[in-house]
Design an enzyme around this catalytic site. Structure first.
Site, PDB file in Angstrom:
ATOM      1  N   GLU A   1       0.800  -1.234   0.000  1.00  0.00           N
ATOM      2  CA  GLU A   1       0.000   0.000   0.000  1.00  0.00           C
ATOM      3  C   GLU A   1       0.828   1.277   0.000  1.00  0.00           C
ATOM      4  OE1 GLU A   1      -2.795  -0.392   3.226  1.00  0.00           O
ATOM      5  OE2 GLU A   1      -3.610  -2.259   2.451  1.00  0.00           O
TER       6      GLU A   1
ATOM      7  N   ASN B   1       2.117  -5.155  -3.113  1.00  0.00           N
ATOM      8  CA  ASN B   1       0.722  -5.497  -2.829  1.00  0.00           C
ATOM      9  C   ASN B   1      -0.096  -4.227  -2.567  1.00  0.00           C
ATOM     10  OD1 ASN B   1      -1.119  -7.758  -2.200  1.00  0.00           O
ATOM     11  ND2 ASN B   1      -1.145  -6.909  -0.109  1.00  0.00           N
TER      12      ASN B   1
ATOM     13  N   HIS C   1     -10.429  -6.385  -1.966  1.00  0.00           N
ATOM     14  CA  HIS C   1     -11.486  -6.289  -0.954  1.00  0.00           C
ATOM     15  C   HIS C   1     -12.674  -5.649  -1.685  1.00  0.00           C
ATOM     16  CE1 HIS C   1      -8.786  -7.505   2.187  1.00  0.00           C
ATOM     17  NE2 HIS C   1      -7.910  -6.593   1.807  1.00  0.00           N
TER      18      HIS C   1
ATOM     19  N   GLU D   1      -5.944 -10.768  -1.329  1.00  0.00           N
ATOM     20  CA  GLU D   1      -6.711 -10.605  -0.090  1.00  0.00           C
ATOM     21  C   GLU D   1      -8.211 -10.576  -0.380  1.00  0.00           C
ATOM     22  OE1 GLU D   1      -5.326  -7.322   2.307  1.00  0.00           O
ATOM     23  OE2 GLU D   1      -3.221  -7.743   1.881  1.00  0.00           O
TER      24      GLU D   1
ATOM     25  N   ASP E   1     -12.018 -10.657  -0.534  1.00  0.00           N
ATOM     26  CA  ASP E   1     -13.280 -10.854   0.186  1.00  0.00           C
ATOM     27  C   ASP E   1     -14.328 -10.005  -0.523  1.00  0.00           C
ATOM     28  OD1 ASP E   1     -12.507  -8.322   1.320  1.00  0.00           O
ATOM     29  OD2 ASP E   1     -11.824  -9.297   3.157  1.00  0.00           O
TER      30      ASP E   1
HETATM   31  C1  XIL Z   1      -5.956  -6.662   8.533  1.00  0.00           C
HETATM   32  C2  XIL Z   1      -6.118  -7.834   9.472  1.00  0.00           C
HETATM   33  O1  XIL Z   1      -6.898  -8.813   8.843  1.00  0.00           O
HETATM   34  C3  XIL Z   1      -6.788  -7.387  10.750  1.00  0.00           C
HETATM   35  O2  XIL Z   1      -6.834  -8.454  11.681  1.00  0.00           O
HETATM   36  C4  XIL Z   1      -6.001  -6.240  11.363  1.00  0.00           C
HETATM   37  O3  XIL Z   1      -6.683  -5.729  12.498  1.00  0.00           O
HETATM   38  C5  XIL Z   1      -5.834  -5.122  10.347  1.00  0.00           C
HETATM   39  O4  XIL Z   1      -5.235  -5.628   9.174  1.00  0.00           O
HETATM   40  N1  XIL Z   1      -4.924  -4.930   3.793  1.00  0.00           N
HETATM   41  C6  XIL Z   1      -3.853  -5.646   4.237  1.00  0.00           C
HETATM   42  C7  XIL Z   1      -3.979  -6.524   5.434  1.00  0.00           C
HETATM   43  O5  XIL Z   1      -2.812  -5.653   3.567  1.00  0.00           O
HETATM   44  O6  XIL Z   1      -2.779  -6.621   6.138  1.00  0.00           O
HETATM   45  C8  XIL Z   1      -5.074  -6.068   6.361  1.00  0.00           C
HETATM   46  O7  XIL Z   1      -5.228  -7.049   7.383  1.00  0.00           O
HETATM   47  C9  XIL Z   1      -6.355  -5.867   5.572  1.00  0.00           C
HETATM   48  C10 XIL Z   1      -6.183  -4.807   4.499  1.00  0.00           C
END
Ligand code: XIL
Length: 822
Positions: free
Chosen positions: A179, A221, A257, A287, A289
């Site tokens: 990020e 990422n 996401h 990641e 979802d």
């Molecule tokens: C999230 C975790 O899942 C949570 O448990 C934590 O509180 C915050 O981070 N992008 C990312 C991940 O790269 O590392 C994040 O993970 C979600 C968003």
């Protein structure tokens, strides 16, 4: 990628060594295909049974299927651990390999939890992606502004070296930098790393990670980068530069996401991925979802949409040669970071009890590159809605029911209700056992009567033993004209839901009713009528045109009924069957399309279902579906489209086209239906003012004195007419012939109680009419919701559609909030 190339070479040579049929490895790679072709004199082995787990499906197409896991759940929840091991062959520690977890103080390192995850992965033959070495979040508290640039650089170097070296041979890959690009794509994100170390921190991190473990794949990422957009452009520019300078980067992770209501299409994802793989990089979905809370309607409907999004995302990876992994951020709704970030939802493949959700099947099929269709509108619970073959399923409660050809709303027949000896007698349809307590449905029917009496649509609901009769809607007839009755059927929260019927009745005893096209379905399905009025060419080619070719209704072929549309004399590939939807399409809304196509002759060729959109003077073409069709049978095309938001949508045509010049094309059963609707009121909550709202002679302003939700509502003062209130103009966003669901919240000040109405003013062919959408009793202590539906009539000229909240006595101030028209 190097590993993959090597594997292919080995496979090719082992096939040669083993001779024909020596390898049953399934892969899309050309090399292997060529080897098998040389063995074609041998009977091919039977196809393997379909995969039963995600990791098995992934292995067959050489993709890792991963999930983020949490140490706590993995160690304390045996079912969670077992499911992770069964379904996935790639793990990402959700938090345990973040810097803040590993080095809580500068001299304290703690690898306990990270080690446990690596050990678990090893035991279950899973690979691990470490996550994440350089990120501006979840940093140790001692990494802060008090460090000098050199101190930060040294600390970062030590962290990368120690962490990456520890897991050498165990970490398959690392997210090295997470990020680092600004959300608007304007450059790098403003972080402690950029501030203190300058933009070089990125390439230094990759080089240090590579020095610590030359075998691990190294990734950049990020999120909101799944389509071609300013942010993914910025990521592309950054990694292009890294590659050019030989920085050891192997790939890019796309977090994904997603919100199901705005998720990218498969083609959008692939087009974006292609820009990265062209640089020689791998891509990963890292990641995933998929949130569903914004999808209107029942949970079943939300999950059906979610399934298709999981499916298209997985398929996008499978169809991208160097997409090497699909990782979801968790796998069960029992644990998800989404709730803390976005509120209640159901974003993953397994539910909270670890049962497979439709999303799981969507992903499993996507990994096999099998596409599931975009879910259409939930079907009609009334199985005999149009009386074309009989009156089965219908009851008259004492009146006489018969099929009639006197009138038909669609088709040739309808239902005649006669010998009515009481006003409640009519056409009754039993829905017992089909609907769910606590859910809303849409119910509608077309009715004709020979008098001007009122007729209504009512529900009989037996809830926990109590019988209630709920009026859904009523209207007065015009002799000989079809009347559309439409209302929301809200099933109360009963423990035991008994009998449920909907019925058309209400006119005085002795008045005959003619009923047709009855619909009861999922709440949002009211928006799902087919907007193509002549989908099957049964009565000719009315409504259809072609651009320079010849179009006719033909009985030579038919997918259903007796006819289909036939396009001949095609001198251009884009010539086909064209349908104009300009008058009914809405800008900014989502539609699903389906059609059936067949070629007149020859081998299989692609048929496209395309939209031509004219927005503010510019034409654009969107391919909604493209599928190979044959001359030996019918092929279905399915797709979806979001009409761009456009201030002046001057043209919207859909057309089926594509086969080579001279090939005749049959089309049949073409549908275009609206999917989930979005609120047509752009400023429903007055949070940043009263934009879009007006009042007729009173005063309106946004106030913080009261709010139904958020911090503000609208306040209407100086009211000198009861009809003065908060007015919103929907003229440019509604369509003729469409039904809408509307609601608004109101609060009055002064003497209680006061009537409050939500009303529509509709100007049709120069005549104004006022439709009361809903009415309620408002008061000054609690907010009251006013809900209802209205239908925009079909006029030659639709002059205007305004909705307004009004009704209290003159002089009473009115607060209004959270208005929706969908
Ligand atoms: C999230 C975790 O899942 C949570 O448990 C934590 O509180 C915050 O981070 N992008 C990312 C991940 O790269 O590392 C994040 O993970 C979600 C968003």
């Amino acid at each position: 990628m190097k590993t993959r190339a090597l594997l292919m070479t080995l496979l090719a040579s082992s096939s040669t060594l083993l001779g024909c049929g020596g390898s049953d490895v399934q892969t899309e790679d050309q090399t292997v295909g060529a080897v098998s072709a040389a063995c074609s004199n041998r009977k091919p082995p039977p196809p393997p049974p379909p995969p039963t787990t995600l990791r098995e499906a992934g292995a067959r197409v050489d993709r890792l299927v991963g999930a983020a896991v949490e140490y706590g759940a993995l160690t304390n929840d045996a079912a969670y651990a077992a499911l992770a091991a069964q379904e996935f062959d790639y793990l990402t520690p959700g938090n345990e390999t973040k810097w803040g977890s590993l080095q809580p103080s500068q001299d304290v390192w703690d690898f306990t939890q990270a080690d446990a995850i690596f050990a678990f992965a090893h035991k279950h033959h899973m690979k691990v992606k470490g996550h994440t070495l350089v990120w501006h979040q979840q940093l140790p508290s001692w990494v802060n502004d008090s460090l000098t640039a050199d101190q930060l650089d040294d600390a970062l170097a030590a962290h990368i070296r120690k962490t990456v070296r520890r897991y050498m041979f165990r970490a398959h890959a690392w997210d090295v930098v997470n990020e680092a690009v600004a959300d608007d794509g304007s450059g790098l994100r403003d972080t402690i790393f950029l501030q203190k170390l300058g933009s070089k921190f990125i390439e230094k991190a990759f080089k240090r990670a590579h020095n610590a473990d030359p075998f691990a794949e190294l990734y950049y990422n990020d999120y909101n980068t799944e389509t071609i957009n300013p942010k993914s452009d910025a990521v592309l520019a950054m990694v292009t530069d890294l590659v050019k300078h030989h920085v050891p980067i192997d790939g890019v992770g796309f977090q994904m996401h997603l919100d199901a209501t705005s998720a990218p299409t498969k083609d959008q994802i692939k087009a974006n991925f292609a820009r990265f793989t062209k640089l020689g990089l791998s891509v990963n979905i890292s990641e995933l979802d998929i949130r569903v809370s914004k999808i209107p309607g029942s949970m079943a409907r939300k999950l059906a949409f979610q399934k298709e999004v999981y499916n298209r995302v997985a398929a996008a990876c499978v169809e991208t040669k160097h997409c090497t992994a699909i990782t979801s951020w968790g796998f069960t709704d029992a644990y998800s970071w989404i709730y803390a970030m976005w509120g209640p939802d159901a974003p993953l493949q397994f539910d909270g009890t670890y049962a497979k959700k439709p999303a799981y099947d969507g992903e499993l099929l996507g990994l096999q590159d099998q596409l599931v269709p975009v879910p259409g509108i939930i079907s009609n619970f009334v199985s005999n809605p149009s009386f074309e073959s009989d009156t089965a399923g219908w009851d008259g409660w004492g009146s006489t029911l018969a099929q009639t050809t006197t009138a038909a709303h669609q088709g040739t027949k309808s239902l005649l209700v006669s010998n009515r000896t009481a006003d409640w007698q009519g056409a009754v349809y039993a829905l017992t056992g089909m609907l769910q307590a606590g859910f809303n449905y849409t119910a509608s029917a077309w009715v004709q009567l020979a008098t001007t009496d009122s007729v209504s649509l009512t529900a009989k609901i037996v809830c926990d033993g109590n019988t209630q009769y709920t009026p859904l809607t009523s209207a007065a007839g015009t002799p000989g004209q079809w009347l559309f009755l439409s209302g929301t059927l809200s099933i109360p929260q009963c423990t035991t839901l008994g009998e449920v019927d909907v019925y058309v009745s209400g006119a005085p005893a002795g008045v005959d009713l003619i009923v047709d096209d009855v619909f009861v379905g999922d709440e949002t399905s009211s928006v799902g009528a087919n907007l193509i009025a002549n989908p099957g060419f049964e009565n000719g080619a009315a409504g259809w045109t072609t651009w320079g070719a010849t179009l006719s209704a033909s009985t030579a072929q038919a997918h259903s009924g007796a006819h289909s549309g036939l396009v001949t004399d095609r001198t251009q590939t884009w010539q086909g069957a064209v349908y104009d939807l300009t008058a009914v399409i809405l800008s900014g809304q989502q539609y699903s399309v389906t059609a059936w196509a067949m070629l007149g002759s020859g081998d299989a060729q692609n048929v496209n279902f395309t939209a031509k959109i004219s927005c503010a003077g510019t034409d654009s073409y969107v391919q909604m579906a493209s599928t190979p069709a044959t001359s030996t049978g019918w092929t279905e095309l399915t797709g979806s489209l979001t009409v761009p938001t456009c201030s002046s949508l001057t043209g919207f045509l859909v057309y089926l086209e594509g086969p080579s010049v001279g090939t005749d094309l049959y089309v049949d059963d073409v549908t275009l239906r609206q999917l989930a609707r979005t609120n047509l009121i752009a400023n429903p909550g007055f949070e940043s003012g009263i934009a879009g709202w007006s009042t007729w002679g009173a005063s309106i302003s946004a106030t913080t004195a009261q709010a139904h939700t958020g911090a503000r509502s609208a306040l209407v003062t100086s009211r000198t007419g009861t009809w003065q209130g908060a007015v919103y103009d929907l003229t440019s966003s509604v369509a003729m012939g469409q039904g809408y669901t509307a609601s608004v919240w109101a609060l009055v000040s002064g003497t209680d109680p006061q009537p409050v109405n939500f009303t529509a003013k509709i100007t049709c062919d120069g005549t104004d009419s006022y439709v009361q959408i809903g009415t309620a009793t408002g008061n000054s202590s609690t907010w009251t919701e006013i809900t209802g539906t209205f239908t925009v009539p079909t006029c030659t000229t639709l002059g205007g559609v305004l909705v307004y909240a009004e009704g209290p006595a003159v002089g009473v101030d009115l607060y209004v909030d959270d208005a929706t028209v969908e």
